[in-house]
Design an enzyme around this catalytic site. Structure first.
Site, short mmCIF file in Angstrom:
data_model
loop_
_atom_site.label_atom_id
_atom_site.label_comp_id
_atom_site.label_asym_id
_atom_site.label_seq_id
_atom_site.Cartn_x
_atom_site.Cartn_y
_atom_site.Cartn_z
N ASP A 1 -1.86 -35.86 -19.86
CA ASP A 1 -3.27 -35.99 -20.21
C ASP A 1 -3.89 -37.06 -19.32
O ASP A 1 -3.34 -38.16 -19.20
CB ASP A 1 -3.39 -36.37 -21.69
N LEU A 2 -5.01 -36.74 -18.69
CA LEU A 2 -5.69 -37.73 -17.85
C LEU A 2 -6.34 -38.80 -18.72
O LEU A 2 -7.02 -38.48 -19.71
CB LEU A 2 -6.75 -37.06 -16.98
N ASP B 1 -8.46 -31.43 -19.74
CA ASP B 1 -7.63 -32.25 -18.84
C ASP B 1 -6.19 -32.28 -19.32
O ASP B 1 -5.44 -33.22 -18.99
CB ASP B 1 -8.19 -33.67 -18.76
#
Length: 293
Positions: A173-174, A216
């Site tokens: 996950d960004l 994302d």
């Protein structure tokens, strides 16, 4: 990953060398040829079928066609080279043939007939392949999509349950991606997602599979135990500063790892890897954590 595969099928030895054969008119059932070429929606199979038909009627040892990022190959590739262009109203194909002897006028006529028949079934197969790819791959990043991931993880877990190897799942996950979109807009967000997907493709091994399953959020199905997945995670973290499209916006990521358990379902291994990913965020982000249970 490169999803383009060349097809190699080898014809039997030919008996084209006698003058008697060269003067024969090949027995060619065009209706049967059409049926054979329309028998598959796999472009590699269609091309291989075309090569086999040519090998039955003409002194052709092999042929190849390069189209976009794909290369279709059939037969052996030595002998007399002949390159021909096939045109219809929309498409142009350039095929390179390898001949055992030069073609006679009658044989060139036969080849032209067969080439004309090839275009429609090959186009149909290519369009079907493109539609299938659109159904399986994320349009923005070109990674596998959520649907493809579900198939891949089910297959990987089934193999692990049969004790044919271990499998682990990485959830990525960004960090602070929503703030990036709010501050710079979705165009910049897409730019970052594409760059991050490219980084993942560089970092994973040939045996691993990467997917974007939404926003994302990315996942990687890795072959091996949690320690093998940890090596992939560390490689991703180490590569982040080397990608300008990520460093430009100070992009980091958090990663979580879960190793499969006996008879585990896809939902369970995802929940465990997702929990580990949130542990990485709680630990300060830009790191990975392994699910302990």
């Amino acid at each position: 990953m490169d999803f383009s595969i060349a097809t190699e099928l080898y014809p039997e030895d030919y008996w084209y060398r006698s003058d008697a054969y060269l003067n024969m008119e090949p027995e060619l059932d065009l209706i049967q040829v059409i049926q054979q070429l329309h028998g598959s929606l796999d472009p590699r199979t269609v091309f291989a079928c075309f090569g086999k038909i040519l090998g039955q009627h003409l002194p052709i040892k092999g042929l190849q066609l390069s189209l976009d990022k794909q290369k279709f190959v059939w037969g052996r590739h030595y002998g007399i080279e002949l390159q021909r262009t096939i045109n219809d109203n929309q498409d142009t194909f350039i095929i390179t043939y390898q001949l055992s002897v030069p073609l006679s006028s009658a044989q060139k006529h036969t080849l032209g007939q067969l080439e004309g028949i090839l275009i429609q079934p090959l186009n149909n197969a290519l369009k079907y392949q493109n539609m299938s790819n659109q159904a399986m791959f994320d349009a923005l990043t070109q990674l596998g999509n959520r649907y493809y991931y579900r198939q891949a993880i089910d297959i990987a877990l089934a193999r692990a349950n049969r004790q044919q190897g271990q499998v682990s799942l990485i959830v990525l996950d960004l960090d602070k991606f929503k703030q990036l979109n709010d501050a710079h807009g979705h165009k910049v967000g897409d730019y970052v997602l594409v760059g991050f997907a490219a980084l993942i493709n560089e970092a994973i091994r040939n045996t691993d599979q990467a997917f974007r399953i939404g926003g994302d959020e990315f996942v990687i199905v890795t072959q091996g135990d949690a320690q093998a997945a940890a090596i992939v995670c560390q490689r991703i973290i180490d590569m982040m500063p080397k990608h300008s499209e990520l460093t430009e916006y100070n992009i980091q990521c958090s990663l979580g790892i879960a190793e499969s358990k006996p008879q585990q379902q896809a939902e369970n291994i995802y929940e465990r890897a997702d929990k580990a990913m949130y542990s990485a965020k709680a630990a300060g982000r830009n790191c990975y954590r392994i699910c302990a249970n």
